[in-house]
Design a protein around this motif. Structure first.
Motif, PDB file in Angstrom:
ATOM      1  N   LEU A  17       5.508  23.155  30.533  1.00 38.95           N
ATOM      2  CA  LEU A  17       4.691  23.653  29.254  1.00 38.95           C
ATOM      3  C   LEU A  17       3.467  24.932  29.918  1.00 38.95           C
ATOM      4  CD1 LEU A  17       3.966  20.997  26.914  1.00 38.95           C
ATOM      5  CD2 LEU A  17       5.855  22.446  26.790  1.00 38.95           C
ATOM      6  N   GLN A  18       3.144  24.598  31.032  1.00 41.38           N
ATOM      7  CA  GLN A  18       2.305  25.761  31.353  1.00 41.38           C
ATOM      8  C   GLN A  18       2.758  27.062  31.835  1.00 41.38           C
ATOM      9  OE1 GLN A  18      -0.123  23.445  34.365  1.00 41.38           O
ATOM     10  NE2 GLN A  18      -1.834  22.947  32.888  1.00 41.38           N
ATOM     11  N   ARG A  19       4.098  26.904  32.027  1.00 38.93           N
ATOM     12  CA  ARG A  19       4.874  27.976  32.676  1.00 38.93           C
ATOM     13  C   ARG A  19       5.361  28.993  31.539  1.00 38.93           C
ATOM     14  NH1 ARG A  19       8.244  25.844  37.606  1.00 38.93           N
ATOM     15  NH2 ARG A  19       6.668  24.975  39.070  1.00 38.93           N
ATOM     16  N   PHE A  20       5.398  28.291  30.496  1.00 37.14           N
ATOM     17  CA  PHE A  20       5.897  29.387  29.170  1.00 37.14           C
ATOM     18  C   PHE A  20       5.313  29.315  27.943  1.00 37.14           C
ATOM     19  CE2 PHE A  20       7.951  25.545  27.629  1.00 37.14           C
ATOM     20  CZ  PHE A  20       8.270  25.799  26.588  1.00 37.14           C
ATOM     21  N   LEU A  21       4.508  28.293  27.743  1.00 40.79           N
ATOM     22  CA  LEU A  21       4.256  27.799  26.350  1.00 40.79           C
ATOM     23  C   LEU A  21       3.129  29.036  25.814  1.00 40.79           C
ATOM     24  CD1 LEU A  21       4.827  26.309  23.701  1.00 40.79           C
ATOM     25  CD2 LEU A  21       2.932  24.673  24.364  1.00 40.79           C
ATOM     26  N   THR A  22       3.562  29.691  24.866  1.00 37.41           N
ATOM     27  CA  THR A  22       2.564  30.538  24.115  1.00 37.41           C
ATOM     28  C   THR A  22       2.885  30.743  22.700  1.00 37.41           C
ATOM     29  OG1 THR A  22       4.368  32.644  24.419  1.00 37.41           O
ATOM     30  CG2 THR A  22       2.676  32.477  26.178  1.00 37.41           C
ATOM     31  N   PRO A  23       1.928  31.278  21.922  1.00 44.06           N
ATOM     32  CA  PRO A  23       1.838  31.174  20.671  1.00 44.06           C
ATOM     33  C   PRO A  23       3.227  31.553  19.779  1.00 44.06           C
ATOM     34  CG  PRO A  23      -0.279  31.825  20.925  1.00 44.06           C
ATOM     35  CD  PRO A  23       0.470  31.838  22.463  1.00 44.06           C
ATOM     36  N   GLU A  24       3.949  32.744  20.543  1.00 40.60           N
ATOM     37  CA  GLU A  24       5.014  33.334  20.102  1.00 40.60           C
ATOM     38  C   GLU A  24       6.096  32.308  20.082  1.00 40.60           C
ATOM     39  OE1 GLU A  24       6.858  36.242  22.807  1.00 40.60           O
ATOM     40  OE2 GLU A  24       5.268  35.869  23.988  1.00 40.60           O
TER      41      GLU A  24
END
Length: 273
Positions: free
Chosen positions: A91-98
């Motif tokens: 999750l830390q590698r890709f998770l963003t609000p978008e």
């Protein structure tokens, strides 16, 4: 009172309370929940909740980073406990609000009173907390009272974090069990002792040995062998209660225990003589 005494005398009853009357039945302690399935169910539910809030692009990115994640080479499969270990890093590698559904994300921001960046951190924090709790729950030993208190604090903080971000966890039995796990650990030494995984491992050893029994009383043979092996282990661990043990005595069961055929040999081994 006189009638009570006469009635008790007539039917041979005692008017004094039984010694067993003071015993109390506590099903929450004496019938503990299995920690393995409790934790696994909680992790599986968190995975479902996380996938539900992701958009299509978010799921594609999750698959992408999952595919190229550096799994340990000795892992033959991914179970829920291992999933909890690696998912925060993914999750830390890709998770963003978008990558979260817009409507869902706005509702979560309102419910948690967090801004976009902090909400993303809070979602990842849920996975971090559940991973840390999983590690502590399956710890092989607790050294002192502080360890049990630490387990209690971490489980409570995990529950609060999950319920704040994912309200559906509020009524989840697997989360409610968090409040009982500490008592189980105190009662049984640790939570591994009541984990179904231990029982399954013992069952597997019994199944492997079953073809080598005398086929008459398999349960007796398996228990006898298990106790014998435990006795040998404790002897070599210098346990003072196992300085002299007898193994393979009365190992085989016959129709008449007083008439043993000549083909059966009693092997008695005395240690420490």
């Amino acid at each position: 009172m006189q009638e009570k005494k006469e009635f008790a005398t007539k039917y041979g009853l005692s008017i004094e309370p039984s010694p067993l009357s003071s015993l109390q039945w506590n099903p929450f302690i004496q019938i503990p929940q299995d920690p393995y399935h409790t934790i696994s169910g909680k992790i599986a539910r968190l995975l479902d909740s996380t996938l539900e809030i992701l958009s299509q692009n978010g799921k594609k990115n999750l698959n992408k980073f999952w595919k190229y994640f550096e799994f340990p080479s000795h892992w033959s499969r991914i179970d829920c406990q291992r999933l909890a270990m690696i998912f925060p890093f993914i999750l830390q590698r890709f998770l963003t609000p978008e990558y979260i559904k817009k409507e869902v994300f706005e509702k979560m921001k309102t419910a948690t009173s967090l801004n976009s960046n902090n909400l993303i951190k809070k979602i990842i924090e849920c996975w971090i907390r559940i991973a840390n709790c999983t590690k502590l729950v399956f710890s092989s030993y607790f050294r002192n009272k502080d360890d049990y208190n630490n387990l209690d604090i971490m489980l409570r903080e995990e529950s609060e974090c999950l319920i704040k971000v994912f309200p559906e966890f509020n009524m989840l039995p697997n989360v409610h069990v968090n409040f009982h796990l500490v008592q189980y650990a105190v009662s049984y030494g640790n939570l591994i002792n009541i984990s179904v995984g231990v029982k399954e491992m013992v069952h597997r050893t019994f199944k492997i040995f079953a073809p080598y029994t005398n086929k008459k009383e398999i349960d007796f043979d398996l228990i006898k062998r298990y106790n014998t092996m435990e006795g040998i282990r404790k002897f070599f661990d210098n346990n003072v209660n196992y300085k002299k043990i007898e193994i393979f005595d009365n190992w085989f069961i016959t129709n008449n225990s007083t008439n043993i055929s000549e083909g059966i040999i009693y092997l008695k081994i005395y240690f420490g003589l």
